[in-house]
Design an enzyme around this catalytic site. Structure first.
Site, short mmCIF file in Angstrom:
data_model
loop_
_atom_site.label_atom_id
_atom_site.label_comp_id
_atom_site.label_asym_id
_atom_site.label_seq_id
_atom_site.Cartn_x
_atom_site.Cartn_y
_atom_site.Cartn_z
N THR A 9 0.84 -1.19 0.00
CA THR A 9 0.00 0.00 0.00
C THR A 9 0.87 1.24 0.00
OG1 THR A 9 -1.75 -1.13 1.23
CG2 THR A 9 -1.79 1.28 1.24
N SER A 199 5.35 6.90 -1.14
CA SER A 199 6.75 6.51 -1.32
C SER A 199 7.52 6.42 -0.01
CB SER A 199 7.46 7.47 -2.29
OG SER A 199 6.82 7.47 -3.55
N ARG A 200 6.79 6.22 1.08
CA ARG A 200 7.38 6.05 2.42
C ARG A 200 8.11 7.30 2.91
NH1 ARG A 200 4.26 2.35 1.67
NH2 ARG A 200 4.62 0.17 2.29
N LEU A 201 7.82 8.46 2.35
CA LEU A 201 8.42 9.71 2.83
C LEU A 201 7.49 10.32 3.88
CD1 LEU A 201 9.94 11.28 -0.40
CD2 LEU A 201 11.12 10.11 1.47
#
Length: 228
Positions: A9, A199-201
């Site tokens: 996700t 984007s996991r930022l």
């Protein structure tokens, strides 16, 4: 094998920018908690908005975690109720260091706190106990929390025993507060607000205590950003 457990996700949350951060951890947490409670009242993707993951440390220094319900949130800290003979209470008496988190996956948000636990005042606990539904008050008498029991039938028999002893009269006084039932307050020295992004930022804005004061005293806290 891990990849097959769930689809990947990409978090589509709004994150949290310094420009939108409240001046104190209390005000920011209050905002997010209210939004989670409101979402819970209108949909099913936040089923228990005040579910608090609570981590303590046992006598061997080994961490222990479970979920409780946050029943108090005030400038002094986050509170929950429990048996004072439960495992968590015994651990807090031995070592009051504690960590906890409120997590709302569907909102891509979490609040993490680290601090120390202190006993809630009896008057505050008694007032809350009287507000509980009759069945929940009976359960407080029924369960010798964390102790072994032979079967589900044994537990239900104990419930029936106390239900007969304290029948439901519709009054908040029909079930007295058990003598071993109380509560704890988490007094944080660190409060982190996590906002999921693509984007996991992710955003991680952290209030760290730098001076005496409550969660709502601006001068008691400094803010920093941590990498995701």
């Amino acid at each position: 094998m891990t990849e097959s457990l769930a689809p990947r996700t990409d978090y589509s949350g709004d994150g949290l920018d310094e420009r939108d951060l409240a001046a104190t951890p209390f005000r920011q947490a209050d905002r997010w908690i209210r939004e989670a409670v409101e979402r819970a009242s209108t949909g099913a993707d936040v089923p228990e908005p005040t579910a608090l993951s609570l981590a303590t440390v046992d006598e061997l220094g080994v961490p222990d975690v479970r979920t409780v319900l946050m029943r108090f949130f005030e400038p002094e800290g986050l509170g929950f109720v429990t048996s004072l003979s439960s495992t968590k209470s015994r651990q807090l008496v031995s070592n009051p260091s504690v960590a906890a988190s409120l997590t709302w996956p569907s909102m891509f948000r979490a609040i993490r706190v680290r601090g120390r636990a202190e006993r809630l005042a009896d008057e505050q606990v008694s007032a809350y106990f009287a507000s509980r539904p009759w069945g929940s008050r009976i359960s407080a008498w029924t369960s010798d929390q964390s102790a072994p029991i032979g079967s589900r039938a044994d537990l239900e028999a104990r419930y029936a025993e106390f239900a007969a002893r304290y029948p439901d009269t519709g009054s908040p006084a029909d079930v007295p507060r058990p003598p071993g039932w109380g509560g704890w307050r988490i007094v944080p020295h660190e409060v982190e607000f996590w906002g999921g992004r693509r984007s996991r930022l992710h955003d991680r804005l952290v209030f760290s205590k730098i001076a005496p004061g409550t969660l709502d005293d601006e001068q008691a806290w400094s803010v920093s950003r941590r990498q995701p």
